[in-house]
Write a protein that holds these residues in place. Sequence first.
Motif, PDB file in Angstrom:
ATOM      1  N   GLU A   1      20.230 101.172  97.040  1.00 26.35           N
ATOM      2  CA  GLU A   1      18.902 101.552  96.575  1.00 26.35           C
ATOM      3  C   GLU A   1      19.014 102.699  95.574  1.00 26.35           C
ATOM      4  N   GLY A   2      17.991 102.845  94.755  1.00 25.32           N
ATOM      5  CA  GLY A   2      17.945 103.951  93.808  1.00 25.32           C
ATOM      6  C   GLY A   2      16.531 104.464  93.694  1.00 25.32           C
ATOM      7  N   ASP A   3      16.371 105.635  93.085  1.00 23.78           N
ATOM      8  CA  ASP A   3      15.029 106.194  92.963  1.00 23.78           C
ATOM      9  C   ASP A   3      14.178 105.401  91.980  1.00 23.78           C
ATOM     10  N   LYS A   4      14.801 104.660  91.066  1.00 19.09           N
ATOM     11  CA  LYS A   4      14.068 103.811  90.118  1.00 19.09           C
ATOM     12  C   LYS A   4      14.152 102.341  90.515  1.00 19.09           C
ATOM     13  N   GLN A   5      15.359 101.864  90.735  1.00 15.32           N
ATOM     14  CA  GLN A   5      15.571 100.447  91.044  1.00 15.32           C
ATOM     15  C   GLN A   5      16.905 100.279  91.752  1.00 15.32           C
TER      16      GLN A   5
ATOM     17  N   ASN B   1      18.871 105.366  87.340  1.00 18.18           N
ATOM     18  CA  ASN B   1      18.611 106.063  88.589  1.00 18.18           C
ATOM     19  C   ASN B   1      19.199 107.472  88.547  1.00 18.18           C
ATOM     20  N   LYS B   2      18.508 108.409  89.156  1.00 15.64           N
ATOM     21  CA  LYS B   2      19.078 109.738  89.349  1.00 15.64           C
ATOM     22  C   LYS B   2      19.990 109.754  90.563  1.00 15.64           C
ATOM     23  N   VAL B   3      19.650 108.970  91.582  1.00  9.74           N
ATOM     24  CA  VAL B   3      20.447 108.903  92.805  1.00  9.74           C
ATOM     25  C   VAL B   3      20.507 107.459  93.292  1.00  9.74           C
ATOM     26  N   GLU B   4      21.526 107.163  94.086  1.00  8.74           N
ATOM     27  CA  GLU B   4      21.648 105.876  94.756  1.00  8.74           C
ATOM     28  C   GLU B   4      21.956 106.125  96.226  1.00  8.74           C
ATOM     29  N   TYR B   5      21.447 105.261  97.078  1.00  8.36           N
ATOM     30  CA  TYR B   5      21.599 105.445  98.518  1.00  8.36           C
ATOM     31  C   TYR B   5      21.293 104.118  99.195  1.00  8.36           C
TER      32      TYR B   5
END
Length: 199
Positions: free
Chosen positions: A121-125, A12-16
């Motif tokens: 959550e992440g931008d990929k998974q 992931n580039k980011v997690e949120y």
Amino acid sequence: MLKLDLQFFSDNKVEYGLSNVHYAPYTEVDGVVTFDTPIPIPGAVSMTSTPSGESTPFHADNMVYYLVDTNQGYEATLSIANIPQQFAIDALGEQLDETDGVLNEVADAQKKRFALLFQFEGDKQAVRHVMYNCQASRPGVSGSTKTGSTEITPKELTLAASPIKIADKLLVKTKTTATTPPAIYDSWFDTVYQKTPQV
């Protein structure tokens, strides 16, 4: 042997976004830890954690010759919409009077330790986590008068996550990665993940 196509996966580039919070009480007999089936805690708002432990420097030759790190887990704050009654019974030691239908907080209550499972959550998974050995402190009681608009105040739980011996390792937490097999990833909230011993 399972082969994974690593080109399919990426970090992931980011997690949120906190969600899927669960807890799983456990028992320990003769050093063997057995987790109950994870139970959902709905209404997750936020979670913050601070590492517990310290770094102790050893000085020699007029410099820091060696640095000793102590990992004592985490101090965490979990903010949720409301504290489920079953969690209050299981983790906080509160007692339900089934005749009168009231929930009693007793001074000598024995709290139960539990695993805490959750995901960001992440931008990929989504990345799924488990903290294996948590204990919750008694939450405070707060509220305010209703004004022109209704404001909901989340409940806050203070948690201590400590190391525990599982599968011959002193573990604090575990999380999924981009290469976690689907069988493990998909069942993360069905059972508390433990490494399957190699035969």
